[in-house]
Design a protein around this motif. Sequence first.
Motif, PDB file in Angstrom:
ATOM      1  N   PHE A  93       0.845  -1.194   0.000  1.00 14.47           N
ATOM      2  CA  PHE A  93       0.000   0.000   0.000  1.00 14.47           C
ATOM      3  C   PHE A  93       0.890   1.257   0.000  1.00 14.47           C
ATOM      4  O   PHE A  93       0.673   2.195  -0.771  1.00 14.47           O
ATOM      5  N   ALA A  94       1.904   1.242   0.856  1.00 13.08           N
ATOM      6  CA  ALA A  94       2.801   2.398   0.971  1.00 13.08           C
ATOM      7  C   ALA A  94       3.518   2.659  -0.354  1.00 13.08           C
ATOM      8  O   ALA A  94       3.616   3.798  -0.812  1.00 13.08           O
ATOM      9  N   ARG A  95       4.019   1.605  -0.969  1.00  9.17           N
ATOM     10  CA  ARG A  95       4.750   1.771  -2.229  1.00  9.17           C
ATOM     11  C   ARG A  95       3.815   2.247  -3.342  1.00  9.17           C
ATOM     12  O   ARG A  95       4.165   3.139  -4.121  1.00  9.17           O
TER      13      ARG A  95
ATOM     14  N   ALA B 263       1.023   3.962  -3.089  1.00 15.14           N
ATOM     15  CA  ALA B 263       0.649   5.368  -2.875  1.00 15.14           C
ATOM     16  C   ALA B 263       1.821   6.295  -3.151  1.00 15.14           C
ATOM     17  O   ALA B 263       1.684   7.336  -3.790  1.00 15.14           O
ATOM     18  N   ALA B 264       3.013   5.913  -2.676  1.00 15.09           N
ATOM     19  CA  ALA B 264       4.168   6.811  -2.781  1.00 15.09           C
ATOM     20  C   ALA B 264       4.597   6.991  -4.233  1.00 15.09           C
ATOM     21  O   ALA B 264       4.951   8.101  -4.649  1.00 15.09           O
TER      22      ALA B 264
ATOM     23  N   ARG C 138       2.735   6.824  -6.915  1.00 12.73           N
ATOM     24  CA  ARG C 138       1.775   7.687  -7.607  1.00 12.73           C
ATOM     25  C   ARG C 138       1.837   9.125  -7.097  1.00 12.73           C
ATOM     26  O   ARG C 138       1.674  10.073  -7.858  1.00 12.73           O
TER      27      ARG C 138
ATOM     28  N   HIS D 274       4.524  10.505  -5.989  1.00 12.50           N
ATOM     29  CA  HIS D 274       5.768  11.001  -6.580  1.00 12.50           C
ATOM     30  C   HIS D 274       5.497  11.516  -8.000  1.00 12.50           C
ATOM     31  O   HIS D 274       5.908  12.628  -8.369  1.00 12.50           O
TER      32      HIS D 274
ATOM     33  N   MET E 234       9.465  12.740 -13.338  1.00 11.08           N
ATOM     34  CA  MET E 234      10.174  11.546 -12.860  1.00 11.08           C
ATOM     35  C   MET E 234       9.970  10.390 -13.836  1.00 11.08           C
ATOM     36  O   MET E 234       8.958  10.287 -14.493  1.00 11.08           O
ATOM     37  N   LYS E 235      10.976   9.545 -13.915  1.00 12.99           N
ATOM     38  CA  LYS E 235      10.883   8.400 -14.820  1.00 12.99           C
ATOM     39  C   LYS E 235      10.495   7.177 -14.025  1.00 12.99           C
ATOM     40  O   LYS E 235      10.930   6.980 -12.901  1.00 12.99           O
ATOM     41  N   LEU E 236       9.732   6.322 -14.663  1.00 10.17           N
ATOM     42  CA  LEU E 236       9.278   5.112 -13.984  1.00 10.17           C
ATOM     43  C   LEU E 236       9.764   3.883 -14.716  1.00 10.17           C
ATOM     44  O   LEU E 236       9.616   3.782 -15.923  1.00 10.17           O
TER      45      LEU E 236
ATOM     46  N   SER F 100       8.890  -0.631 -10.723  1.00  9.60           N
ATOM     47  CA  SER F 100       8.551   0.264  -9.619  1.00  9.60           C
ATOM     48  C   SER F 100       7.053   0.553  -9.565  1.00  9.60           C
ATOM     49  O   SER F 100       6.500   0.789  -8.508  1.00  9.60           O
TER      50      SER F 100
END
Lengths: 162, 162
Positions: B138-140, B142-143, B145, B147, B154-156, B160
């Motif tokens: 959940f944390a990842r 949310a973070a 998105r 970000h 930012m590149k994804l 990730s």
Amino acid sequence: MSDQAALDTPDITDLMRPGQLLARGVSRFLLSHDFVTVEELVPTGGLRVDVMALGPKGEIWIVECKSSRADYQSDKKWQGYLEWCDRFFWAVDADFPVELLPNDSGLIIADSYGGEIMRMPDETKLAAARRKVMIQKFARHAAIRQHAARDPGMKLSASSWT
Amino acid sequence: MSDQAALDTPDITDLMRPGQLLARGVSRFLLSHDFVTVEELVPTGGLRVDVMALGPKGEIWIVECKSSRADYQSDKKWQGYLEWCDRFFWAVDADFPVELLPNDSGLIIADSYGGEIMRMPDETKLAAARRKVMIQKFARHAAIRQHAARDPGMKLSASSWT
């Protein structure tokens, strides 16, 4: 540290303070290493961290971004951050006088577009109970802000936002 | 369920599908009860939940939003969600034929602006290890998105984003 500069509209970076631009580069760099980040998280009353990162194995890192000697020297709180993370880093730009920094802290040299770890600090692992609390704080911090981004009409109570 | 309708620009809600509008209302409602939310989280390959909520004590709730009888009847996967949450809810609008829904699931009646719990389901507590994994996912989610929202440049990488 990239040719992305050309892609940024001037208005965005013009509005950001030097420390915020460092935080942006640090967050991009950390994501490239699979660490997700939030900015301005409050681990406990009176402290607010520039960048908190969550690694793929639940690692918690804190990165404080210092844009100048004066910015660093006016920070009287940084030692208070150590107990809230597994590793603590300074992020500064290439012109910063790094000899000022304690040499057992981590060091990231960054700009607005990325960064690099110059010194990896020793790990001081959080106790399991505190890690659990911090990951939950991180999750709530990120989710509330992401909620505001996807639904600008949502209402916030003061307690939810922190 | 509020006079906020007048504040929404028509273009936002016009672009959202009925299920997305329900999810928006559900997320607003849950936040008012101090549950933060993300949408479209993937707990495991092949499953994607409409709304996942994280409560103040680490509770994990899943809410599936159904805009019509057909939307509900075509869902062959919902029982797979039960093992990823403490409580499972359906969210439907006031016109939905609720007698179709299993009566041991939770039920939220919602619209684009909010909602209300009509039936609180029994809790089936996640094991501690799974809760830990889910809060970190959940944390990842949310973070990453959040970000992207705070730094559109930012590149994804594909890994990730999930």
